[in-house]
Write a protein that holds these residues in place. Structure first.
Motif, PDB file in Angstrom:
ATOM      1  N   TRP A   1       1.161  -0.981  -0.009  1.00 46.14           N
ATOM      2  CA  TRP A   1      -0.135  -0.367   0.002  1.00 46.14           C
ATOM      3  C   TRP A   1       0.974   1.189  -0.047  1.00 46.14           C
ATOM      4  O   TRP A   1       1.712   1.664   1.229  1.00 46.14           O
ATOM      5  CB  TRP A   1      -1.325  -0.073   0.951  1.00 46.14           C
ATOM      6  CG  TRP A   1      -1.551   1.387   1.360  1.00 46.14           C
ATOM      7  CD1 TRP A   1      -1.423   2.211   2.383  1.00 46.14           C
ATOM      8  CD2 TRP A   1      -2.691   1.628   0.296  1.00 46.14           C
ATOM      9  NE1 TRP A   1      -2.796   3.091   2.272  1.00 46.14           N
ATOM     10  CE2 TRP A   1      -3.018   3.152   1.543  1.00 46.14           C
ATOM     11  CE3 TRP A   1      -4.159   0.654  -0.311  1.00 46.14           C
ATOM     12  CZ2 TRP A   1      -4.178   3.825   0.873  1.00 46.14           C
ATOM     13  CZ3 TRP A   1      -4.368   1.379  -0.813  1.00 46.14           C
ATOM     14  CH2 TRP A   1      -4.885   3.025  -0.637  1.00 46.14           C
TER      15      TRP A   1
ATOM     16  N   LEU B   1      -4.703  -3.570  -0.908  1.00 45.98           N
ATOM     17  CA  LEU B   1      -5.859  -3.766   0.620  1.00 45.98           C
ATOM     18  C   LEU B   1      -6.033  -4.824   1.328  1.00 45.98           C
ATOM     19  O   LEU B   1      -6.437  -4.961   2.266  1.00 45.98           O
ATOM     20  CB  LEU B   1      -7.155  -3.413   0.119  1.00 45.98           C
ATOM     21  CG  LEU B   1      -7.229  -2.215  -0.283  1.00 45.98           C
ATOM     22  CD1 LEU B   1      -8.298  -1.974  -1.011  1.00 45.98           C
ATOM     23  CD2 LEU B   1      -7.008  -1.201   0.899  1.00 45.98           C
TER      24      LEU B   1
ATOM     25  N   THR C   1       0.868  -0.867   7.739  1.00 44.77           N
ATOM     26  CA  THR C   1       0.365  -1.654   6.879  1.00 44.77           C
ATOM     27  C   THR C   1       1.010  -2.694   6.330  1.00 44.77           C
ATOM     28  O   THR C   1       1.235  -2.993   4.788  1.00 44.77           O
ATOM     29  CB  THR C   1      -0.176  -0.553   5.077  1.00 44.77           C
ATOM     30  OG1 THR C   1       1.392   0.059   4.938  1.00 44.77           O
ATOM     31  CG2 THR C   1      -0.318   0.749   5.920  1.00 44.77           C
TER      32      THR C   1
END
Lengths: 250, 285
Positions: B55, B64, B226
């Motif tokens: 990401w 994602l 992330t």
């Protein structure tokens, strides 16, 4: 033979005395009917016999109830076993929202009777005893709530019979039924009294006169009179009983 | 006569408009999210969005997967904590406790639902995060911490709706069971829980929805990294956090990527809801 003997039984709901010093002897394998106006304590009395009054927080029971010589209000009494021996049928049919089969087998599961042979045998026997087997034998998986009210009440009776009780308590078992269904349930009671001691609460005097061997009249928490049904209905000893059965009261 | 009829029609029309406006708002939101989010997903391919790990939106990487996994983990963790506590509490308060205790405890639990989520997050940061860091290791901002806080947050939903559905059962079920010689617990397990099933499942769905959708508390305690977590003590970022954290400064494709996040969140919630509905239907038949 005496099945149930009640000595000096009183019940209090908080400060209200619902039953006043009841003494009664109930015969084995006979039908004893309890009559009286609403609120007279007849249902409270019935619920003393399997200690269902224990469920009510503020209820207090004083006195003794002997079933086969054993006082069920003693501390060491096995409540679960007591309620197996003393079955109960309620005013409104109350099958569980489960299948017909699961309703009947519920009592067995609860008492850890898991042998499939016994379960099958009791299922058939108890449905036969209430004359539901021929109609329902092919739809045992159906939800019990889809049955007619009469069938539901018979099912509740069968559910109680499946755990092989000795005594059956019936709390106005026909009050939700039509006259024809009522007559059929009454016939069934004649069949059942060959094996079971039956105590029935009813507000319907004709029903008491039709089905019972003994009748007790309750008024304001007191047992006014208890005796053979034909005597109660033809020659009551107490003026108050006479007033009630002739319709001058209630 | 005629005037009355006209008035009747007018009122009908009015009520219809109100009823439709609720649905049309839902429709508008869906259309908006999808028109904003779908084009970029088509441009870069769905696979990249769903299965890629990277990401870096400013450089055109829109993976994602860490956030999808993060949302699912945190939700599952919240359910693991919230469902047993909620059900046990509902069973205790309806079947075993006295009325007095119930009337005292139930409103207090419902009060939990009124606490703003930022307060939960704050308590999480101040108390739970250091506690987890010192006793279990890791940075403290983690799947585990977020699950605990979310589990507590969904507790009032599960508990109060389960209580309502257990209380709505006719008392004759319980009496019938006790009169056969069943214990209280047998009665609960074999009669009352199956009978109250649809209400209980509804409470679980609502709790699930709340856990998936919760944003503020999760941002404050989940760590928001992330990357894929390797253990429940690692930080994660959820789909909702992803949108909320970056929405303030984004533009262009990056902004569209956040709408794509919304699309995926939308779809996940639809799937979870449908699954829960199907299970409840299957159990009912």
């Amino acid at each position: 033979m005496i099945s149930i003997e009640v000595k000096n039984l009183s019940v209090f709901y908080g400060s209200f005395q619902a039953l006043k010093n009841i003494n009664i002897k109930i015969e084995r394998q006979k039908i004893s009917a309890l009559i009286g106006p609403s609120g007279c304590g007849k249902t409270t009395f019935l619920r003393c016999l399997n200690r269902m009054n224990d469920l009510i927080d503020e209820a207090r029971v004083v006195g003794e109830v002997f079933i086969d010589g054993l006082n069920i209000y003693e501390e060491k009494v096995d409540l679960l076993e007591l309620r197996r021996r003393v079955g109960m049928v309620f005013q409104r049919p109350n099958p569980f929202p489960l299948s017909i089969e699961d309703n009947i087998l519920y009592g067995l599961k609860v008492h850890r009777i898991n042998d499939p042979k016994i379960m099958e045998e009791r299922l058939i026997k108890s449905l036969e005893a209430v004359q539901l087997w021929p109609q329902l034998k092919n739809q045992l998986r159906k939800n019990a709530l889809t049955l007619s009210l009469e069938q539901q009440q018979r099912l509740c009776l069968a559910r109680a019979l499946a755990v092989e009780p000795e005594i059956l308590l019936m709390d106005e078992p026909c009050s939700a039924l039509d006259p024809i269904a009522t007559a059929r349930i009454e016939e069934l009671m004649f069949e059942l009294k060959k094996k079971y001691t039956i105590v029935i609460v009813t507000h319907n005097m004709q029903q008491a006169a039709r089905v019972s061997d003994f009748t007790g009249y309750f008024l304001l928490g007191e047992l006014i009179e208890f005796g053979e049904t034909h005597q109660i209905f033809t020659a009551p000893a107490d003026k108050r009983t006479e007033d009630y059965i002739t319709g001058r009261y209630g | 006569m005629r005037g009355k009829e006209n008035r009747e029609k007018l009122i009908q029309l009015f009520l219809l408009t109100i009823a439709l406006s609720a649905i049309s708002i839902l429709a508008l939101i869906s259309i908006f999210i999808f028109t904003e989010g779908l084009p970029i997903m088509f441009r870069h391919g769905f696979k990249k969005f769903l299965f890629s790990l990277d990401w870096y939106p400013s450089e055109g990487y829109f993976g994602l997967l860490p956030m999808i996994i993060g949302s699912l983990l945190v939700t599952a963790g919240a359910m693991v904590i919230g469902v047993p506590l909620g059900l046990a509490g509902a069973i205790y308060l309806t079947q075993f406790s006295s009325k007095k205790v119930r009337n005292l405890v139930k409103p207090m639990i419902e009060l939990l639902a009124g606490i703003p989520s930022v307060v939960y997050g704050f308590i999480g940061v101040v108390i739970l995060v250091p506690f987890v860091r010192e006793n279990f290791g890791g940075p403290g901002f983690s799947v585990f911490t977020a699950s605990i806080i979310l589990g507590i947050m969904i507790l009032p939903t599960i508990l109060s709706i389960s209580i309502d559905s257990l209380m709505a059962l006719p008392p004759s079920y319980r009496e019938g069971s006790i009169a056969l010689g069943a214990t209280q617990w047998q009665t609960v397990r074999m009669v009352l829980l199956p009978a109250a099933r649809s209400g209980i499942i509804a409470s679980l769905i609502l709790g699930l929805g709340r856990a998936v959708g919760e944003t503020m508390a999760v941002i404050m305690i989940a760590g928001n990294a992330t990357a894929l977590p390797r253990s429940i003590l690692d930080p994660v970022r959820t789909l909702t956090s992803n949108i909320a954290l970056e929405m303030g400064y984004v533009s262009g494709e990056h902004r569209q990527a956040l709408f794509a996040t919304g699309v995926i969140l939308f779809i996940i919630i639809m799937i979870l809801n449908t699954m829960a509905n199907l299970t409840s239907k299957r159990m009912a038949s």
